[in-house]
Design a protein around this motif. Structure first.
Motif, mmCIF file in Angstrom:
data_model
loop_
_atom_site.group_PDB
_atom_site.id
_atom_site.type_symbol
_atom_site.label_atom_id
_atom_site.label_comp_id
_atom_site.label_asym_id
_atom_site.label_seq_id
_atom_site.Cartn_x
_atom_site.Cartn_y
_atom_site.Cartn_z
ATOM 1 N N ASN A 183 41.102 42.753 34.474
ATOM 2 C CA ASN A 183 40.305 43.939 34.554
ATOM 3 C C ASN A 183 39.653 44.305 33.260
ATOM 4 O OD1 ASN A 183 38.371 45.876 35.840
ATOM 5 N ND2 ASN A 183 40.329 47.362 35.684
ATOM 6 N N CYS A 184 38.601 43.284 32.577
ATOM 7 C CA CYS A 184 38.058 43.715 31.597
ATOM 8 C C CYS A 184 36.940 44.750 31.659
ATOM 9 C CB CYS A 184 37.140 42.255 31.025
ATOM 10 S SG CYS A 184 38.411 40.929 30.633
ATOM 11 N N GLN A 185 36.823 45.665 30.456
ATOM 12 C CA GLN A 185 35.922 46.830 30.459
ATOM 13 C C GLN A 185 34.324 46.405 30.853
ATOM 14 O OE1 GLN A 185 34.865 48.568 27.040
ATOM 15 N NE2 GLN A 185 35.535 50.559 27.340
ATOM 16 N N PHE A 186 33.953 45.265 30.739
ATOM 17 C CA PHE A 186 32.779 44.858 30.825
ATOM 18 C C PHE A 186 32.179 44.124 32.000
ATOM 19 C CE2 PHE A 186 34.809 42.015 28.075
ATOM 20 C CZ PHE A 186 34.549 40.748 28.821
ATOM 21 N N CYS A 187 33.168 43.787 32.802
ATOM 22 C CA CYS A 187 32.882 42.922 34.055
ATOM 23 C C CYS A 187 33.196 43.897 35.394
ATOM 24 C CB CYS A 187 34.076 41.889 33.856
ATOM 25 S SG CYS A 187 34.099 40.517 35.341
ATOM 26 N N CYS A 188 32.392 43.390 36.330
ATOM 27 C CA CYS A 188 32.454 44.066 37.410
ATOM 28 C C CYS A 188 33.038 43.234 38.972
ATOM 29 C CB CYS A 188 30.988 44.465 37.935
ATOM 30 S SG CYS A 188 30.080 43.143 38.281
ATOM 31 N N ASN A 189 33.801 42.268 38.369
ATOM 32 C CA ASN A 189 34.565 41.277 39.282
ATOM 33 C C ASN A 189 35.468 42.183 40.190
ATOM 34 O OD1 ASN A 189 34.188 38.559 39.711
ATOM 35 N ND2 ASN A 189 35.250 38.229 37.649
ATOM 36 N N GLY A 190 35.948 43.217 39.918
ATOM 37 C CA GLY A 190 36.815 44.082 40.783
ATOM 38 C C GLY A 190 36.193 44.712 42.149
ATOM 39 N N VAL A 191 34.593 44.649 41.993
ATOM 40 C CA VAL A 191 33.900 45.084 43.043
ATOM 41 C C VAL A 191 34.205 44.121 44.355
ATOM 42 C CG1 VAL A 191 31.587 45.559 44.063
ATOM 43 C CG2 VAL A 191 32.151 46.100 41.433
ATOM 44 N N PHE A 192 34.383 42.747 43.923
ATOM 45 C CA PHE A 192 34.339 41.769 45.089
ATOM 46 C C PHE A 192 35.872 41.575 45.241
ATOM 47 C CE2 PHE A 192 30.036 41.277 44.011
ATOM 48 C CZ PHE A 192 29.365 40.640 44.944
ATOM 49 N N TRP A 193 36.725 41.528 44.301
ATOM 50 C CA TRP A 193 38.001 40.975 44.544
ATOM 51 C C TRP A 193 39.016 41.752 43.787
ATOM 52 C CZ3 TRP A 193 33.998 37.638 42.464
ATOM 53 C CH2 TRP A 193 33.249 36.866 43.445
ATOM 54 N N ASP A 194 40.102 41.873 44.327
ATOM 55 C CA ASP A 194 41.647 42.471 43.850
ATOM 56 C C ASP A 194 42.184 41.302 42.888
ATOM 57 O OD1 ASP A 194 40.845 44.749 45.223
ATOM 58 O OD2 ASP A 194 41.760 44.195 47.024
ATOM 59 N N LYS A 195 42.193 40.278 43.329
ATOM 60 C CA LYS A 195 42.925 39.141 42.501
ATOM 61 C C LYS A 195 42.042 37.850 42.742
ATOM 62 C CE LYS A 195 46.579 38.489 46.180
ATOM 63 N NZ LYS A 195 47.986 38.595 46.330
ATOM 64 N N GLN A 196 42.812 36.485 42.186
ATOM 65 C CA GLN A 196 42.071 35.376 42.208
ATOM 66 C C GLN A 196 42.928 34.681 43.153
ATOM 67 O OE1 GLN A 196 41.897 33.638 38.327
ATOM 68 N NE2 GLN A 196 41.154 31.459 39.105
ATOM 69 N N ILE A 197 42.015 34.299 44.182
ATOM 70 C CA ILE A 197 42.716 33.480 45.312
ATOM 71 C C ILE A 197 41.779 32.084 45.027
ATOM 72 C CG2 ILE A 197 42.735 33.077 47.932
ATOM 73 C CD1 ILE A 197 44.130 35.399 46.792
ATOM 74 N N TYR A 198 42.660 31.111 45.232
ATOM 75 C CA TYR A 198 42.053 29.825 45.357
ATOM 76 C C TYR A 198 42.093 28.886 46.528
ATOM 77 C CZ TYR A 198 43.521 29.175 40.422
ATOM 78 O OH TYR A 198 43.569 29.363 39.060
ATOM 79 N N TYR A 199 40.954 28.124 46.659
ATOM 80 C CA TYR A 199 40.434 27.099 47.953
ATOM 81 C C TYR A 199 41.822 25.937 47.945
ATOM 82 C CZ TYR A 199 35.982 29.148 48.133
ATOM 83 O OH TYR A 199 34.718 29.881 48.413
#
Length: 455
Positions: free
Chosen positions: A214-230
């Motif tokens: 959860n880096c300060q400059f990133c908005c990845n958290g809007v979409f995902w809580d954690k990394q999920i693999y195919y």
């Protein structure tokens, strides 16, 4: 019911070369195609005149138009939505993507031409919305998770859907030859492979969704809580599709942090080796996830370059931006990459809170020490739904209205101590000091003779 997906124009930045189709847009297309819904993508990114865009739009045969909204293209997206309604007032305009997900209610209040916004992962709610509109069962709109829409004089924001944890039912990306041509234009190593006459294009591979940091400059958290693999087999099928159909052997692994799960990476790399795919590829990873064992395996599976996000060489700045990484770990990881004879690309972002002339010097020194083959240099810009944005709002430097002003086309950046002009001087100092390493997306200092091709 026919659906048209639009890759929006970039009127705000006409100097920016055409880029690849957004992977999210491609995923939406493939997923709803599987549901027997007729869908088409129209690429408008490199068209810079609205008169030309209006000429290209043929909307009378479509019931729904879907548009991804990124912050830098937001004003173009708003105008595009209005243009769609002008051409066909009955069409349903649906927005998705990071910017729309962050400011969904504000967008519906400010832009009347937009009917629906899908927040976060869009495949499932978009299909539900299409079916709801097709059957004219509008009461079901209230049951669609991740959907924001207008009802009478109110804006309805339905509950959010949990992140999708099982990606096994998602189809692979079946890009056309024309769509694939868009991807190499963004990759700097293309020219070197062309010199060897070994390239038939570059294709994207996506092994996962999300990020567990959860880096300060990133908005990845809007979409995902954690990394999920195919599933590994899904990725292998994707690679084989591009190899068999187009003869492609060079791949860009799009994951923000490909090496997060060492168990997964080992399984995938061993499968690539076992099936004798003979591909070359590059990926991104965090410095603290990389060790000699995993890097050696990456090389055996055809990886020739690893990109790591350094951001800064100063530990206090790294702490401020919640990078959860130290300069010492970056140096150690970089040496391991070199030891395993892989190319090293790093990215820097300048102007974060806590940035000082001394911190800039630390960044210059760490780059000189690790000697990367390529450096991507960026300014720490403020994006909605990031901790950096909330910090800027708390200092009254910006508010949500900024994104709807026709005079404010740029994405701002700021530092809690220095002006934008001073931050630009910091950037120029880095460019002057690291000129052998600084690159843009079309040039780098890696020469074709240095690349270990596996065919």
């Amino acid at each position: 019911m026919r659906v048209l997906l639009l890759n929006p124009p970039n009127i705000e930045e006409p100097h920016v070369e055409a880029g690849p189709l957004p992977i999210g847009l491609v995923s939406i297309r493939e997923f709803i195609t599987e549901q027997n819904i007729e869908v088409k993508i129209l690429n408008l990114f490199d068209i810079h005149k609205w008169s030309s865009i209006e000429h290209y739009l043929r909307l009378k045969d479509y019931s729904i138009v879907g548009i991804p909204c990124y912050t830098r293209q937001r004003l173009s997206v708003f105008k595009l939505a209005t243009l769609c309604k002008k051409i066909n007032n009955d069409i349903n305009v649906v927005l998705g993507g990071p910017h729309a997900s962050c400011l969904d209610t504000q967008i519906l209040k400010n832009v009347n031409s937009i009917d629906y916004i899908i927040r976060g992962e869009g495949e499932l709610p978009f299909v539900e919305l299409i079916q709801c509109l097709k059957q004219n069962e509008l009461k079901k709109l209230f049951r669609i998770k991740n959907l924001t829409f207008r009802h009478k004089n109110h804006i309805i924001r339905n509950v959010s859907r949990k992140q999708i944890h099982d990606l096994s039912n998602f189809p692979i990306f079946k890009l056309s030859a024309k769509e694939l041509e868009m991807f190499p234009e963004c990759e700097s190593l293309l020219i070197h492979f062309k010199q060897l006459n070994k390239i038939k294009g570059i294709a994207p591979v996506l092994c996962s969704r999300g990020c567990s940091y959860n880096c300060q400059f990133c908005c990845n958290g809007v979409f995902w809580d954690k990394q999920i693999y195919y599933p590994v087999e899904h990725v292998i099928q994707q690679i084989e599709y591009f190899r068999n159909k187009f003869g492609i052997r060079i791949f860009d692994f799009y994951d923000d942090n490909f090496v997060f799960s060492k168990k997964y990476v080992k399984e995938l790399c061993n499968k690539i080796i076992e099936k004798k795919l003979y591909i070359n590829w590059w990926c991104s990873g965090r410095a603290d996830n990389l060790d000699t064992e995993i890097l050696t395996l990456l090389g055996k599976a055809g990886c020739f370059m690893v990109s790591i996000g350094v951001e800064s060489g100063n530990n206090q700045v790294l702490k401020n931006i919640n990078k959860k990484l130290t300069a010492e770990e970056i140096i150690r990881s970089s040496k391991s990459i070199r030891k395993c004879k892989l190319k090293l690309r790093v990215t820097l972002s300048i102007g974060h809170p806590g940035e000082t002339p001394a911190a800039i010097n630390d960044t210059i020194e760490i780059i000189k020490e690790i000697k990367p083959d390529q450096v991507g240099l960026f300014l720490a810009k403020i994006y909605p739904c990031t901790s950096l944005y909330e910090l800027a709002k708390s200092k009254d430097l910006i508010d949500d209205n900024y994104w709807f002003s026709s005079t404010e086309k740029t994405i701002p950046f700021f530092n809690d101590k220095y002006s934008q002009k001073e931050i630009l001087l910091f950037r120029n100092k880095i460019i002057d000091s690291l000129s052998p390493y600084i690159t843009d997306e079309y040039t780098n200092k890696v020469h074709s003779s240095e690349l270990n091709l596996s065919w």
